[in-house]
Design an enzyme around this catalytic site. Structure first.
Site, short mmCIF file in Angstrom:
data_model
loop_
_atom_site.label_atom_id
_atom_site.label_comp_id
_atom_site.label_asym_id
_atom_site.label_seq_id
_atom_site.Cartn_x
_atom_site.Cartn_y
_atom_site.Cartn_z
N TYR A 1 -7.88 -24.05 -11.72
CA TYR A 1 -7.97 -22.98 -10.78
C TYR A 1 -6.60 -22.86 -10.16
CZ TYR A 1 -12.78 -22.98 -11.82
OH TYR A 1 -14.12 -23.16 -12.61
N HIS B 1 -12.48 -13.30 -11.61
CA HIS B 1 -12.45 -14.83 -11.86
C HIS B 1 -11.17 -15.18 -12.05
CE1 HIS B 1 -16.76 -15.00 -12.95
NE2 HIS B 1 -16.66 -13.79 -13.45
C1 DQA Z 1 -15.12 -18.90 -11.65
C2 DQA Z 1 -15.47 -19.22 -13.38
C3 DQA Z 1 -16.85 -19.73 -13.20
O1 DQA Z 1 -17.25 -20.05 -14.57
C4 DQA Z 1 -17.00 -20.98 -12.49
O2 DQA Z 1 -18.20 -21.44 -12.46
C5 DQA Z 1 -16.48 -20.92 -11.13
C6 DQA Z 1 -15.14 -20.17 -10.96
C7 DQA Z 1 -13.42 -18.45 -11.60
O3 DQA Z 1 -13.18 -17.91 -10.74
O4 DQA Z 1 -12.67 -18.69 -12.63
O5 DQA Z 1 -16.86 -21.45 -10.12
O6 DQA Z 1 -15.76 -17.88 -11.25
#
Ligand code: DQA
Length: 142
Positions: free
Chosen positions: A23, A100
């Site tokens: 992330y 995402h």
């Molecule tokens: C997310 C991707 C999702 O699969 C994950 O559960 C998240 C973050 C992203 O921002 O990449 O919590 O939404």
């Protein structure tokens, strides 16, 4: 002035320290700052929120439907599981974009599907915090 709601789902409050190899190091506060800068350029007002609770997120989607002219949502893990969040998005009359940070299609198979994506105009996935700024461009123009 147009108002755009940005709603963040579970665990996104931990950005910065949460799995940074996936992330990144940007915190949610950093992303908020980027969005606020873009909102000033686009002359729109922002309502930026995060919750770990599905019901609260659904209340906020409904509220955005009444009070905002566009919605950006990172449903996080609930995107993969929540029919109720999809239903809330289907019920509102304003354009919504799903964001995402990571590219969910490069990750585990269970992340390749989101219920919420059936109820939005489009998805931006894999561009980190920039994805929110891109989504703002998309909804502010609608
Ligand atoms: C997310 C991707 C999702 O699969 C994950 O559960 C998240 C973050 C992203 O921002 O990449 O919590 O939404």
């Amino acid at each position: 002035m147009k108002k755009i709601a940005i709603i963040n789902g579970p665990n996104l409050n931990l950005l910065g320290t949460r799995e940074p190899e996936i992330y990144g190091k940007e915190t949610l506060a950093d992303i908020r700052k980027r969005c606020e800068k873009k909102a000033r350029e686009l002359s729109v007002k922002l309502d930026f929120r995060q919750s770990n609770h599905e019901g609260e997120l659904i209340d906020w989607i409904q509220e955005a439907g009444r009070e905002a002219s566009g919605l950006i949502i990172n449903p996080a893990g609930f995107g993969h599981s929540s029919v109720a969040m999809m239903d809330a998005l289907l019920a509102i009359p304003i354009p919504a974009v799903e964001v995402h940070l990571s590219n969910i299609f490069r990750r585990e198979e269970f992340r390749h599907h989101t219920y919420t994506s059936r109820a939005v105009r489009g998805i931006i996935s894999g561009f980190g915090g920039l994805g929110y700024v891109m989504a703002l461009e998309a909804v502010a123009g609608k």
